[in-house]
Design a protein around this motif. Structure first.
Motif, mmCIF file in Angstrom:
data_model
loop_
_atom_site.group_PDB
_atom_site.id
_atom_site.type_symbol
_atom_site.label_atom_id
_atom_site.label_comp_id
_atom_site.label_asym_id
_atom_site.label_seq_id
_atom_site.Cartn_x
_atom_site.Cartn_y
_atom_site.Cartn_z
ATOM 1 N N THR A 135 0.872 -1.317 -0.132
ATOM 2 C CA THR A 135 0.009 -0.004 0.117
ATOM 3 C C THR A 135 0.829 1.256 -0.090
ATOM 4 O OG1 THR A 135 -1.705 -1.143 1.379
ATOM 5 C CG2 THR A 135 -1.841 1.304 1.356
ATOM 6 N N ASP A 136 0.319 2.250 -0.547
ATOM 7 C CA ASP A 136 0.988 3.626 -0.771
ATOM 8 C C ASP A 136 1.199 4.050 0.690
ATOM 9 O OD1 ASP A 136 1.365 6.505 -0.927
ATOM 10 O OD2 ASP A 136 1.715 6.101 -2.907
ATOM 11 N N VAL A 137 2.190 4.419 1.235
ATOM 12 C CA VAL A 137 2.268 5.028 2.709
ATOM 13 C C VAL A 137 1.437 6.197 2.906
ATOM 14 C CG1 VAL A 137 4.159 6.813 2.260
ATOM 15 C CG2 VAL A 137 3.944 5.580 4.365
ATOM 16 N N ASP A 138 0.795 6.813 1.874
ATOM 17 C CA ASP A 138 -0.060 7.956 2.138
ATOM 18 C C ASP A 138 -1.590 7.422 2.479
ATOM 19 O OD1 ASP A 138 1.625 9.796 1.580
ATOM 20 O OD2 ASP A 138 1.509 9.995 -0.294
ATOM 21 N N PHE A 139 -1.660 6.148 2.180
ATOM 22 C CA PHE A 139 -3.107 5.369 2.433
ATOM 23 C C PHE A 139 -2.949 4.573 3.621
ATOM 24 C CE2 PHE A 139 -2.921 6.455 -2.249
ATOM 25 C CZ PHE A 139 -3.831 7.310 -2.184
ATOM 26 N N VAL A 140 -2.026 4.452 4.616
ATOM 27 C CA VAL A 140 -2.027 3.508 5.461
ATOM 28 C C VAL A 140 -2.710 4.533 6.754
ATOM 29 C CG1 VAL A 140 -0.522 2.299 7.261
ATOM 30 C CG2 VAL A 140 0.265 2.542 4.888
ATOM 31 N N ASP A 141 -3.458 3.837 7.311
ATOM 32 C CA ASP A 141 -4.199 4.431 8.511
ATOM 33 C C ASP A 141 -3.604 4.043 9.896
ATOM 34 O OD1 ASP A 141 -6.207 5.789 6.616
ATOM 35 O OD2 ASP A 141 -7.179 3.942 6.529
ATOM 36 N N GLY A 184 6.555 -4.437 21.960
ATOM 37 C CA GLY A 184 5.927 -3.241 22.911
ATOM 38 C C GLY A 184 6.629 -1.785 22.899
ATOM 39 N N GLU A 185 8.237 -2.106 22.252
ATOM 40 C CA GLU A 185 8.842 -0.856 21.966
ATOM 41 C C GLU A 185 8.355 0.028 20.765
ATOM 42 O OE1 GLU A 185 12.868 -1.402 23.919
ATOM 43 O OE2 GLU A 185 12.744 -2.779 22.490
ATOM 44 N N LEU A 186 8.639 1.158 20.689
ATOM 45 C CA LEU A 186 8.325 2.052 19.786
ATOM 46 C C LEU A 186 9.209 2.014 18.631
ATOM 47 C CD1 LEU A 186 7.109 5.279 21.861
ATOM 48 C CD2 LEU A 186 5.729 3.565 20.709
ATOM 49 N N VAL A 187 8.979 2.319 17.273
ATOM 50 C CA VAL A 187 9.681 2.379 16.154
ATOM 51 C C VAL A 187 9.431 3.694 15.480
ATOM 52 C CG1 VAL A 187 10.536 -0.032 16.027
ATOM 53 C CG2 VAL A 187 8.462 0.763 15.008
ATOM 54 N N TYR A 188 10.202 4.243 14.481
ATOM 55 C CA TYR A 188 9.997 5.405 13.869
ATOM 56 C C TYR A 188 9.959 5.150 12.383
ATOM 57 C CZ TYR A 188 10.601 7.320 18.413
ATOM 58 O OH TYR A 188 10.643 7.445 19.686
ATOM 59 N N SER A 189 9.164 5.795 11.669
ATOM 60 C CA SER A 189 9.234 5.633 10.204
ATOM 61 C C SER A 189 10.581 6.376 9.731
ATOM 62 C CB SER A 189 8.280 6.652 9.833
ATOM 63 O OG SER A 189 8.227 7.173 8.251
ATOM 64 N N GLY A 190 10.944 5.763 8.635
ATOM 65 C CA GLY A 190 12.383 6.013 8.076
ATOM 66 C C GLY A 190 13.518 5.299 8.560
ATOM 67 N N ILE A 198 9.511 -7.853 12.168
ATOM 68 C CA ILE A 198 8.621 -7.147 13.123
ATOM 69 C C ILE A 198 7.237 -6.663 12.396
ATOM 70 C CG2 ILE A 198 10.552 -6.252 14.572
ATOM 71 C CD1 ILE A 198 9.876 -3.411 13.373
ATOM 72 N N GLN A 199 6.139 -6.670 13.296
ATOM 73 C CA GLN A 199 4.613 -6.237 13.143
ATOM 74 C C GLN A 199 4.455 -5.025 13.906
ATOM 75 O OE1 GLN A 199 1.891 -9.217 13.376
ATOM 76 N NE2 GLN A 199 2.852 -10.867 11.872
ATOM 77 N N VAL A 200 4.161 -3.999 12.903
ATOM 78 C CA VAL A 200 4.301 -2.658 13.838
ATOM 79 C C VAL A 200 2.560 -2.168 13.712
ATOM 80 C CG1 VAL A 200 4.869 -0.144 14.016
ATOM 81 C CG2 VAL A 200 6.466 -2.274 13.309
ATOM 82 N N GLU A 201 2.313 -1.894 14.784
ATOM 83 C CA GLU A 201 0.798 -1.178 14.732
ATOM 84 C C GLU A 201 1.093 0.169 14.659
ATOM 85 O OE1 GLU A 201 -3.283 -0.567 17.545
ATOM 86 O OE2 GLU A 201 -1.735 -2.041 18.226
ATOM 87 N N ALA A 202 0.408 1.005 13.586
ATOM 88 C CA ALA A 202 0.824 2.318 13.356
ATOM 89 C C ALA A 202 0.237 3.205 14.394
ATOM 90 C CB ALA A 202 0.134 2.495 11.773
ATOM 91 N N THR A 203 0.822 4.256 14.881
ATOM 92 C CA THR A 203 0.205 5.139 15.702
ATOM 93 C C THR A 203 0.074 6.682 15.020
ATOM 94 O OG1 THR A 203 2.302 5.469 16.829
ATOM 95 C CG2 THR A 203 0.791 4.013 17.877
ATOM 96 N N LYS A 204 1.088 6.755 14.274
ATOM 97 C CA LYS A 204 1.460 8.079 13.499
ATOM 98 C C LYS A 204 1.590 7.612 11.943
ATOM 99 C CE LYS A 204 2.901 10.698 17.372
ATOM 100 N NZ LYS A 204 4.043 11.371 17.828
ATOM 101 N N VAL A 205 1.102 8.199 11.120
ATOM 102 C CA VAL A 205 1.389 8.007 9.589
ATOM 103 C C VAL A 205 1.498 9.353 8.921
ATOM 104 C CG1 VAL A 205 -0.016 6.002 9.789
ATOM 105 C CG2 VAL A 205 -1.273 8.061 9.040
ATOM 106 N N GLY A 206 1.880 9.211 7.524
ATOM 107 C CA GLY A 206 2.022 10.363 6.670
ATOM 108 C C GLY A 206 2.980 11.513 7.226
ATOM 109 N N ASP A 207 2.473 12.716 7.272
ATOM 110 C CA ASP A 207 3.101 13.877 7.732
ATOM 111 C C ASP A 207 3.160 13.904 9.076
ATOM 112 O OD1 ASP A 207 3.524 14.651 5.033
ATOM 113 O OD2 ASP A 207 1.643 16.020 5.078
ATOM 114 N N ASP A 208 2.274 13.151 10.033
ATOM 115 C CA ASP A 208 2.495 13.103 11.384
ATOM 116 C C ASP A 208 3.624 12.177 12.043
ATOM 117 O OD1 ASP A 208 0.168 14.706 11.565
ATOM 118 O OD2 ASP A 208 -0.973 12.876 11.606
#
Length: 637
Positions: A135-141, A184-190, A198-208
């Motif tokens: 999926t295009d990263v802009d369409f991930v919720d 349970g640890e946080l990871v960052y885009s990029g 790993i499987q990551v549950e998105a908490t912030k997407v796109g420009d956030d």
């Protein structure tokens, strides 16, 4: 309009054609072909001047008298006096200088481009049936779960809900050392998964996402002007019209049209106008590449003048979590294992520190049986451990157990307490077997880093903390802090910062970006040991993404170097103008040669600024500080 866009788009080709025509003109001159000489220079002038005049007109439409206007008038004047070779050379040098300037400026912005190119574009989103969909990263919720395998980028900010791996977080922190991430640890885009899935549950997407905010922050910062840039902008607003008036007066007074045109060429303030911005762009770009986010040229300018650094203690000078800082053991080698076994189910910070220490150092705990555990409020706990009566707690508990400390043990206990740490005593069968010092541990190498900051120009180090006075003074003494103030509320810290400012100090406050936000906002420069958190990025002037003092040293040195580089560029620019004016008076500078020197000065200031891209502070040899050790197998600071 279409013609303007086309000609702007083909600037490099126009510059190349102009160069070819000038060469053809000189060939005609040396071979006696006058028609070729004249026509080539005229054509070169017209082609190049068209682009310059368009730029001048666009500037005039927004009521700006630009350098292009000066050159345009000079070229027209050269045509009037039939100096076609001069006009051709002047226009070519101007275009060629602009070309080289853009190329070199592009290199100063390379850090931004590399950051942008690191941004992930797609994500593998887990579906309900267990499959993945690209999926295009802009369409991930938010709430979507993405799968990230070895070699792939993390496309969102989020929390690991399955798996573990080694991640390269250089794009966020500037540190290329791999970091282990678990459930349970946080990871960052990029960031990049170097090894693992790993499987990551998105908490912030796109420009956030943190990475997107970093890119936006650095781009905005490079467009934010310093005090020097603002002054030069105001100066050039009056300077350029003044050159036009001067040229007019020269022409009228000396009745020398060619001299007046030459004044226009020599009066172009190119190096002066570009000197400060290019230094700031290069300096801020260097910071971004090394995990230091500086919010604009004005911040760079102010930070270079800072003479007083004010620190929060917890999470800034210290790691912000309790750890075993010192251990004194006696006869029973199992005392630490017994204590850890008893504390294993405890939520108390001191107990967790003991458990973590024993786990980290692989001391035996398996097979130990704990029975009849009794927690005594405010004192500790006692239990039967592998047939031994074990007491773990403070001095009050030990006294209640009728255990008497000898002189050496009392001295050891007093030493640990004087250092500001909490103490846990372990007794086995009525005999004291261990004295454990637990504290919020000082960051590695901070003492040496603070010493280096003083050698770089910081005159005063101040620590403000809400912690108790004994602990604060112990930390301050170990680190060589000049002033220590304890038991402070956030508003008390703000009062201290304001008082320092009233004493004419330029103050930078270094905190964690959350609890200390009032002080960060009040100080002349607010610095967040942010670790990439939203609050840190938004509230401070400078963010140290890896939360390290090495980044603080880099930021301070970079600010001073950038300001010094800007001054060098201004001196070069002013020196060039003086050289050209003197040359004009004494007759060894003409229109074409003056334009050559002018364009050369622009390149010199750009190249000088590019040295900032490679800036790194001089490394110092850090010596590990030590706490007095009596018989302990390990003492950690």
């Amino acid at each position: 309009m279409k013609f303007q866009r086309w000609i702007q788009h083909h600037t490099n080709q126009i510059t190349g054609i102009t160069a070819g025509l000038i060469i053809l003109g000189f060939i005609g001159r040396f071979t006696g072909q006058t028609w070729l000489d004249t026509s080539a220079f005229i054509l070169a002038s017209i082609i190049a001047a068209t682009l310059i005049i368009i730029r001048a007109w666009e500037a005039l439409r927004v009521k700006t008298i630009s350098i292009e206007l000066l050159v345009s008038i000079a070229v027209i004047g050269a045509f009037v006096i039939r100096e076609f070779d001069e006009s051709a050379i002047v226009t070519f040098l101007f275009l060629f200088g602009t070309f080289l300037e853009e190329k070199t400026l592009a290199r100063t912005r390379k850090s931004i481009k590399s950051l942008t190119e690191m941004a992930p574009t797609t994500a593998q989103v887990l579906q309900e049936d267990g499959s993945t969909k690209e999926t295009d990263v802009d369409f991930v919720d938010e709430g979507d779960v993405v799968l990230v395998k070895t070699g792939a980028q993390v496309p969102v900010d989020g929390k690991i809900i399955s798996g573990s791996g080694y991640l390269n977080e250089a794009s966020v922190t500037g540190e290329s050392k791999l970091v282990t991430k678990h459930l349970g640890e946080l990871v960052y885009s990029g960031t990049m998964v170097d090894n693992g899935t790993i499987q990551v549950e998105a908490t912030k997407v796109g420009d956030d996402t943190t990475f997107a905010k970093i890119i936006e922050l650095v781009e905005d910062a490079q467009d934010t002007k310093s005090h020097v840039e603002k002054f030069i902008d105001r100066f050039s607003t009056y300077y350029t019209p003044a050159v036009l008036i001067l040229a007019l007066l020269v022409g009228i007074f000396f009745r020398d049209f060619k001299l007046a045109i030459t004044v226009l060429v020599l009066g172009c303030p190119g190096a002066l106008v570009i000197g400060a911005p290019v230094s700031n762009v290069a300096g801020i770009g260097n910071g971004a590449k090394n995990g230091v986010l500086i919010k604009g040229g004005e911040v760079v300018d102010t930070f270079s003048k800072v003479d007083t650094l004010v620190f929060d203690k917890t999470g800034t000078l210290t790691k912000g979590k309790t750890e075993v800082a010192s251990i004194q053991t006696y006869e029973d080698d199992h005392a630490l294992s017994y204590a850890a076994a008893m504390e294993h189910e405890s939520d108390h910070p001191l107990g967790r520190a003991i458990v973590n220490y024993v786990t980290d150092h692989a001391l035996p705990t398996t097979g130990i049986t704990v029975n009849a555990i009794n927690t005594i409020k405010g004192q500790g706990m006692v239990a039967e451990v592998d047939g031994h009566h074990v007491a773990v707690g403070n001095q009050t508990l030990i006294n209640a157990e009728n255990i008497i400390l000898n002189n050496n043990q009392q001295q050891t206990l007093a030493t640990v307490q004087h250092q500001g740490g909490s103490t846990v005593l372990v007794a086995v069968d009525g005999t004291l077997e261990a004295i454990i010092g637990i504290a919020d541990v000082i960051r590695d190498g901070v003492k040496e880093d603070l010493r280096q900051l003083k050698t770089m120009g910081i005159k005063r180090l101040v620590m403000l903390t809400g912690d108790n006075d004994l602990t604060a003074r112990a930390v301050g003494s170990q680190l060589g802090i000049d002033e220590v103030h304890a038991n402070l509320l956030p508003e008390d810290k703000v009062t201290f910062v304001k008082q320092l400012q009233k004493e004419n100090h330029t103050v930078a406050f270094v905190g964690d970006g959350i609890n200390d936000s009032p002080s960060i906002a009040t100080a002349d420069i607010g610095i967040a040991m942010g670790g990439g958190t939203d609050v840190a990025v938004e509230t401070s002037d400078i963010v140290l993404m890896q939360s390290s003092f090495g980044e603080l040293i880099h930021a301070y040195g970079l600010a001073k170097k950038t300001v010094r580089n800007t001054r060098e560029n201004i001196i070069i620019a002013i020196g060039t103008v003086a050289f050209l004016l003197i040359g004009l008076i004494f007759g060894y500078i003409y229109m074409a040669s003056g334009m050559f020197v002018h364009e050369a000065s622009i390149l010199v200031v750009v190249l000088n600024a590019m040295r900032l891209i490679r800036y790194a502070p001089k490394a110092t040899t850090a010596t590990q500080s030590s706490v007095k050790q009596i018989k302990s197998p390990l003492i950690i600071n």
